[in-house]
Write an enzyme that holds these catalytic residues in place. Structure first.
Site, mmCIF file in Angstrom:
data_model
loop_
_atom_site.group_PDB
_atom_site.id
_atom_site.type_symbol
_atom_site.label_atom_id
_atom_site.label_comp_id
_atom_site.label_asym_id
_atom_site.label_seq_id
_atom_site.Cartn_x
_atom_site.Cartn_y
_atom_site.Cartn_z
ATOM 1 N N THR A 215 0.874 -1.173 0.000
ATOM 2 C CA THR A 215 0.000 0.000 0.000
ATOM 3 C C THR A 215 0.909 1.220 0.000
ATOM 4 O OG1 THR A 215 -1.630 -1.197 1.308
ATOM 5 C CG2 THR A 215 -1.856 1.192 1.215
ATOM 6 N N LYS B 83 -7.963 1.440 -3.130
ATOM 7 C CA LYS B 83 -7.640 1.000 -1.767
ATOM 8 C C LYS B 83 -7.798 2.142 -0.761
ATOM 9 C CE LYS B 83 -5.142 -1.110 1.570
ATOM 10 N NZ LYS B 83 -5.395 -2.360 2.212
ATOM 11 N N LYS C 172 -1.888 4.955 8.612
ATOM 12 C CA LYS C 172 -1.087 5.011 7.378
ATOM 13 C C LYS C 172 -1.988 5.235 6.163
ATOM 14 C CE LYS C 172 1.562 2.257 4.137
ATOM 15 N NZ LYS C 172 2.200 1.009 3.728
HETATM 16 P P1 NAD Z 1 6.235 -5.821 7.191
HETATM 17 O O1 NAD Z 1 6.944 -4.673 7.822
HETATM 18 O O2 NAD Z 1 5.941 -7.040 7.991
HETATM 19 O O3 NAD Z 1 7.052 -6.299 5.872
HETATM 20 C C1 NAD Z 1 7.795 -5.460 5.038
HETATM 21 C C2 NAD Z 1 9.085 -6.194 4.697
HETATM 22 O O4 NAD Z 1 9.827 -5.426 3.748
HETATM 23 C C3 NAD Z 1 9.997 -6.392 5.918
HETATM 24 O O5 NAD Z 1 10.274 -7.771 6.062
HETATM 25 C C4 NAD Z 1 11.248 -5.574 5.572
HETATM 26 O O6 NAD Z 1 12.446 -6.151 6.067
HETATM 27 C C5 NAD Z 1 11.197 -5.581 4.062
HETATM 28 N N1 NAD Z 1 11.965 -4.512 3.433
HETATM 29 C C6 NAD Z 1 12.003 -3.196 3.767
HETATM 30 N N2 NAD Z 1 12.809 -2.528 2.916
HETATM 31 C C7 NAD Z 1 13.286 -3.439 2.027
HETATM 32 C C8 NAD Z 1 14.162 -3.365 0.912
HETATM 33 N N3 NAD Z 1 14.699 -2.208 0.523
HETATM 34 N N4 NAD Z 1 14.419 -4.515 0.228
HETATM 35 C C9 NAD Z 1 13.866 -5.688 0.617
HETATM 36 N N5 NAD Z 1 13.041 -5.811 1.663
HETATM 37 C C10 NAD Z 1 12.757 -4.707 2.357
HETATM 38 O O7 NAD Z 1 4.891 -5.212 6.585
HETATM 39 P P2 NAD Z 1 3.583 -6.008 6.089
HETATM 40 O O8 NAD Z 1 2.597 -6.067 7.187
HETATM 41 O O9 NAD Z 1 4.012 -7.256 5.398
HETATM 42 O O10 NAD Z 1 3.006 -4.979 5.015
HETATM 43 C C11 NAD Z 1 3.559 -4.838 3.714
HETATM 44 C C12 NAD Z 1 2.678 -3.904 2.907
HETATM 45 O O11 NAD Z 1 1.352 -4.434 2.847
HETATM 46 C C13 NAD Z 1 2.549 -2.497 3.495
HETATM 47 O O12 NAD Z 1 2.575 -1.575 2.428
HETATM 48 C C14 NAD Z 1 1.201 -2.530 4.193
HETATM 49 O O13 NAD Z 1 0.605 -1.249 4.271
HETATM 50 C C15 NAD Z 1 0.428 -3.454 3.284
HETATM 51 N N6 NAD Z 1 -0.713 -4.133 3.940
HETATM 52 C C16 NAD Z 1 -0.555 -4.724 5.160
HETATM 53 C C17 NAD Z 1 -1.624 -5.367 5.752
HETATM 54 C C18 NAD Z 1 -1.487 -6.022 7.098
HETATM 55 O O14 NAD Z 1 -2.517 -6.388 7.693
HETATM 56 N N7 NAD Z 1 -0.258 -6.231 7.611
HETATM 57 C C19 NAD Z 1 -2.866 -5.417 5.098
HETATM 58 C C20 NAD Z 1 -2.995 -4.849 3.834
HETATM 59 C C21 NAD Z 1 -1.898 -4.200 3.271
#
Ligand code: NAD
Length: 290
Positions: free
Chosen positions: A87, A162, A237
């Site tokens: 997102t 979204k 966010k």
């Molecule tokens: P998270 O923080 O668990 O995962 C993000 C991952 O990206 C981490 O493991 C981090 O180490 C990695 N990362 C960061 N910078 C990086 C880079 N330069 N190269 C490689 N890896 C890198 O977050 P999440 O909960 O998995 O969410 C991910 C996305 O999905 C976000 O944009 C969030 O808004 C969206 N989202 C999350 C949810 C939820 O319920 N968690 C629901 C819908 C959407």
């Protein structure tokens, strides 16, 4: 298909695992040291992307997405697709899509709803923006990771859908919670409040499917001490992204603006961090008008 998967966190990890389980050759990369069943790990994002038919990203924000895209686009094969499921702000989604198109790649912005449970169960909903050809290339993967994918339009349309949806969700949750707190103070019991509103014109998903009052309506995070669910900081966010988009499109969104301000206060100075976004109800319960 050969799939590069960058960003294997709470969401990306189980999504990548589901693609591997379905028989795809998945090469992953994350900055953190992670191991995902069935996924072979690369040394860098570039290494994960180089040979891939499709590169999927699932990253924290638009700035990180732009940096990763800058690195991987030059090494991707002509005709390969870059599918971002994070997102992020609409402007970043469009900038990355333009950069990908200039390099001869297909691009899709495909944020999801359904949370960590949906990612693990392969039941996410994808909202996608990009060309018909790009969507068609990603669609079989959406079918594995999710239960539904809607092609909403050109680049950025997925992110737009979204944040508009989640702006409604944030505003509606606040309205539902403040109405419950008012009803309490007027001496109306919560079950009666639910019985009336859930079958009257005030009904909504937040009331009917995710009721913020414990012990009333269907099971929801309220029945589990307001453990997320959908965390308040993630709602914040998305509300901030909606206001950033409203600013850049010159759209008047007073309710979205108020919801963003309220969740900001809740998360940053009222103990809302780490609670479900429906914990707005106990917040209102404790307050008066002053
Ligand atoms: P998270 O923080 O668990 O995962 C993000 C991952 O990206 C981490 O493991 C981090 O180490 C990695 N990362 C960061 N910078 C990086 C880079 N330069 N190269 C490689 N890896 C890198 O977050 P999440 O909960 O998995 O969410 C991910 C996305 O999905 C976000 O944009 C969030 O808004 C969206 N989202 C999350 C949810 C939820 O319920 N968690 C629901 C819908 C959407």
């Amino acid at each position: 298909m050969k799939i590069g998967f960058i960003g294997l966190g709470n969401m990306g990890g189980p999504m990548a695992a589901n693609l591997a389980k379905a028989g795809h050759d998945v090469i992953g990369f994350d900055m953190a040291d992670v191991a995902i069943e069935g996924v072979s790990m690369a040394e860098s994002g570039v290494a994960a992307a180089a040979q891939a038919d499709v590169v999927i990203t699932m990253l924290p924000n638009g700035q990180i997405l732009r940096a990763v895209a800058e690195d991987v686009i030059p090494v991707m094969a002509q005709g390969a697709a870059l599918v971002d499921c994070s997102t992020v702000d609409v402007d970043s989604a469009r900038a990355v899509a333009t950069q990908a198109a200039e390099a001869g790649l297909l691009a899709v912005d495909a944020p999801v709803s359904g949370g960590v449970g949906g990612a693990a169960g392969g039941t996410l909903t994808f909202m996608a923006g990009g060309s018909t050809e790009a969507f068609a290339k990603a669609a079989p993967l959406f079918d594995i990771m999710g239960q539904k994918a809607v092609h909403c339009g050109d680049a950025g349309a997925g992110q737009a859908a979204k944040i508009c949806n989640n702006m409604i969700l944030g505003v509606t949750m606040i309205a539902t919670c403040e109405a419950f707190a008012l009803a309490d103070k007027l001496g109306l019991d919560r079950q009666s409040m639910f019985d009336v509103v859930s079958t009257s014109s005030g009904y909504s998903w937040t009331m009917n499917a995710y009721c913020p009052a414990p012990g009333v309506g269907p099971q929801s995070p309220a029945d589990n001490g307001y453990q997320p669910g959908f965390a308040s900081e993630l709602m914040l966010k998305d509300l901030r992204l909606s206001q950033q988009a409203a600013q850049s499109a010159d759209a008047d969104t007073p309710m979205g603006q108020a919801a963003a301000a309220l969740y900001e206060q809740f998360v940053e100075s009222e103990g809302g961090l780490g609670t479900d976004f429906s914990a707005m109800l106990p917040r209102f319960e404790k307050r008066g008008r002053g």
